[in-house]
Motif scaffolding. Sequence first.
Motif, short mmCIF file in Angstrom:
data_model
loop_
_atom_site.label_atom_id
_atom_site.label_comp_id
_atom_site.label_asym_id
_atom_site.label_seq_id
_atom_site.Cartn_x
_atom_site.Cartn_y
_atom_site.Cartn_z
N ALA A 128 37.20 35.93 42.32
CA ALA A 128 37.74 36.45 42.13
C ALA A 128 36.89 37.80 41.16
O ALA A 128 36.37 37.71 39.59
CB ALA A 128 39.20 37.13 41.52
N VAL A 129 36.73 39.00 42.24
CA VAL A 129 36.17 40.10 41.68
C VAL A 129 36.59 41.02 41.92
O VAL A 129 36.56 41.48 43.03
CB VAL A 129 34.70 40.45 42.21
CG1 VAL A 129 33.93 41.45 41.99
CG2 VAL A 129 33.70 38.57 41.87
N PRO A 130 36.91 41.41 40.60
CA PRO A 130 37.42 43.38 40.77
C PRO A 130 36.45 44.25 41.95
O PRO A 130 35.52 44.84 41.58
CB PRO A 130 38.11 44.23 39.82
CG PRO A 130 36.47 43.38 38.96
CD PRO A 130 36.14 41.66 39.57
N LEU A 131 37.59 44.95 43.40
CA LEU A 131 36.67 45.73 43.35
C LEU A 131 37.21 47.75 43.27
O LEU A 131 37.45 47.32 42.30
CB LEU A 131 37.84 46.37 45.36
CG LEU A 131 37.49 44.81 45.66
CD1 LEU A 131 37.87 45.24 47.24
CD2 LEU A 131 35.48 44.63 46.11
N PRO A 132 35.82 47.98 43.41
CA PRO A 132 35.60 49.17 42.62
C PRO A 132 36.85 50.64 43.10
O PRO A 132 36.55 50.14 43.99
CB PRO A 132 34.65 50.47 42.48
CG PRO A 132 33.81 48.87 43.86
CD PRO A 132 34.41 47.86 43.49
N GLY A 133 36.69 51.61 42.49
CA GLY A 133 37.80 52.83 42.84
C GLY A 133 38.82 52.82 43.16
O GLY A 133 39.46 51.38 42.50
N GLY A 134 39.44 53.97 43.56
CA GLY A 134 40.96 53.62 43.66
C GLY A 134 41.65 52.63 44.18
O GLY A 134 42.55 52.31 44.35
N PHE A 135 40.85 51.79 45.81
CA PHE A 135 41.25 50.92 46.25
C PHE A 135 41.61 49.71 45.30
O PHE A 135 42.33 48.86 45.23
CB PHE A 135 40.40 50.70 47.41
CG PHE A 135 41.02 49.47 48.80
CD1 PHE A 135 42.68 49.67 49.73
CD2 PHE A 135 40.54 48.64 48.79
CE1 PHE A 135 43.42 48.83 49.75
CE2 PHE A 135 40.96 47.56 50.09
CZ PHE A 135 42.65 47.53 50.52
N GLY A 136 40.68 49.32 45.30
CA GLY A 136 40.52 48.04 43.88
C GLY A 136 41.68 48.17 42.53
O GLY A 136 41.80 47.65 42.60
N ARG A 137 42.25 49.48 41.96
CA ARG A 137 42.64 49.55 41.11
C ARG A 137 44.35 49.45 41.62
O ARG A 137 44.79 48.63 41.28
CB ARG A 137 42.95 50.95 41.11
CG ARG A 137 43.78 50.65 39.74
CD ARG A 137 43.32 52.53 38.75
NE ARG A 137 43.58 53.19 39.96
CZ ARG A 137 42.57 54.14 40.45
NH1 ARG A 137 41.04 53.60 39.85
NH2 ARG A 137 42.53 55.12 40.43
#
Length: 247
Positions: free
Chosen positions: A210-219
Amino acid sequence: MRLAVAGGTGTVGRLVVEAARSRGHDVVVLSRAAGVDVTSGSRVDEALAGVDAVVDVTSTATRSAAASEAFFRSVTTALLDAGQRSGVGHHLVLSIVGAAQAPHGYYAGKALQEGLVTGGPVPWTLLRTTQFHEFARQVLGQARIGPVDLVPVMRSAPVAAAEVADRIVDLLEAGPAGRVRDLAGPEELRMVDMVRAYARATGRHGRVVAVPLPGGFGRALRDGTVLPGPDTDRGTQTFSTWLDRLG
């Protein structure tokens, strides 16, 4: 009723067609294979002649907000304009829980689509659902580094596509209803766990990370923005049951 299903060859579209036909409805599938191109509007007017209701369950494989918006603008405009000219009395669109709250990437196109339909000339119904169980299959292999599959850190309440299809046909039979209650699955799961379970069930080897996506969408994927609210209707089929039935 005579129904037209845009996206009728896709994951949920095929099931909508089957469910509608099993209930005695006459169904027209809008697809390139049938000579209808909903992205360009080619032959859409002809296909909607005599149609009572249109179902839009189209999708596009992109993570780009611009590409998603361009696709859904073209498809939705073509269907609404042709529907108005053809006298279609009901336009039902399938959207995603959280699209309006997290209009990033693919969700940007869905948010735009919702606005076009709710502000459009044809009486409408808007149904938002969570990801289908099949989403785990789609995610697996999208991003890979050597033997390692990367999946986004995401919380989800996956729902059975067949239950979505049945709800869509119910709504078509009821007539235009505006925005209806969202539909989600019975449990909250982590996407990485879903993908790992799918990989095991289908004999896929290798690590899933699992890798956190950056930016508003990842949040939004991490913080529950795309999870269903308290007034959401819940399906009954769990993800594990769906996996068992794959075998």
